[in-house]
Design a protein around this motif. Structure first.
Motif, mmCIF file in Angstrom:
data_model
loop_
_atom_site.group_PDB
_atom_site.id
_atom_site.type_symbol
_atom_site.label_atom_id
_atom_site.label_comp_id
_atom_site.label_asym_id
_atom_site.label_seq_id
_atom_site.Cartn_x
_atom_site.Cartn_y
_atom_site.Cartn_z
ATOM 1 N N ARG A 253 -18.248 75.116 -43.718
ATOM 2 C CA ARG A 253 -19.066 73.944 -43.386
ATOM 3 C C ARG A 253 -19.774 73.400 -44.617
ATOM 4 N NH1 ARG A 253 -23.027 75.354 -39.007
ATOM 5 N NH2 ARG A 253 -23.413 73.124 -39.024
ATOM 6 N N TYR A 254 -20.273 74.297 -45.477
ATOM 7 C CA TYR A 254 -20.957 73.839 -46.682
ATOM 8 C C TYR A 254 -19.973 73.164 -47.633
ATOM 9 C CZ TYR A 254 -23.637 73.442 -50.883
ATOM 10 O OH TYR A 254 -24.249 72.924 -51.988
ATOM 11 N N GLY B 109 -17.185 66.460 -49.033
ATOM 12 C CA GLY B 109 -17.066 65.283 -48.179
ATOM 13 C C GLY B 109 -18.250 64.343 -48.321
ATOM 14 N N GLU B 110 -19.383 64.721 -47.779
ATOM 15 C CA GLU B 110 -20.560 63.840 -47.779
ATOM 16 C C GLU B 110 -21.113 63.570 -49.170
ATOM 17 O OE1 GLU B 110 -23.650 64.567 -44.876
ATOM 18 O OE2 GLU B 110 -22.203 65.653 -43.629
ATOM 19 N N LEU B 111 -21.081 64.573 -50.044
ATOM 20 C CA LEU B 111 -21.666 64.394 -51.379
ATOM 21 C C LEU B 111 -20.641 63.992 -52.430
ATOM 22 C CD1 LEU B 111 -24.129 67.418 -51.546
ATOM 23 C CD2 LEU B 111 -24.569 65.075 -50.787
#
Length: 87
Positions: free
Chosen positions: A61-62, A68-70
């Motif tokens: 998840r990290y 992905g998000e960063l």
């Protein structure tokens, strides 16, 4: 030892820490763990098969969040050194 329970950081805690570090200008991150964490009973963080599954899920998840998000990027130590030296 005092008998205190040792807990690995949660996914939410990892995200908060990463966000705080980014806001302070940190641009190089390293995500590491001891190989003994992949063996139930090898560390206080992973004492059972269920803990191992949760540990691996937290890592996945990290990594999804970071890349992905960063829009994080994976780099070798040599690539990091070259980028830091180029300014």
């Amino acid at each position: 030892m005092s008998g205190a329970t040792i807990a690995a950081p949660t996914h939410a805690e990892l995200r908060r820490l990463t966000g705080a570090m980014l806001r302070r200008g940190q641009r190089v991150f390293s995500f590491t763990y001891h190989s003994s964490s992949l063996m139930p009973g090898g560390t206080p963080y992973v004492t059972s098969e269920a803990d191992l599954i949760a540990f691996l899920d937290r890592i996945e998840r990290y990594v999804d969040y970071f890349f992905g998000e960063l829009s994080g990027e994976a780099m070798t130590p040599a690539e990091i050194k070259a980028q830091l030296q180029s300014g």
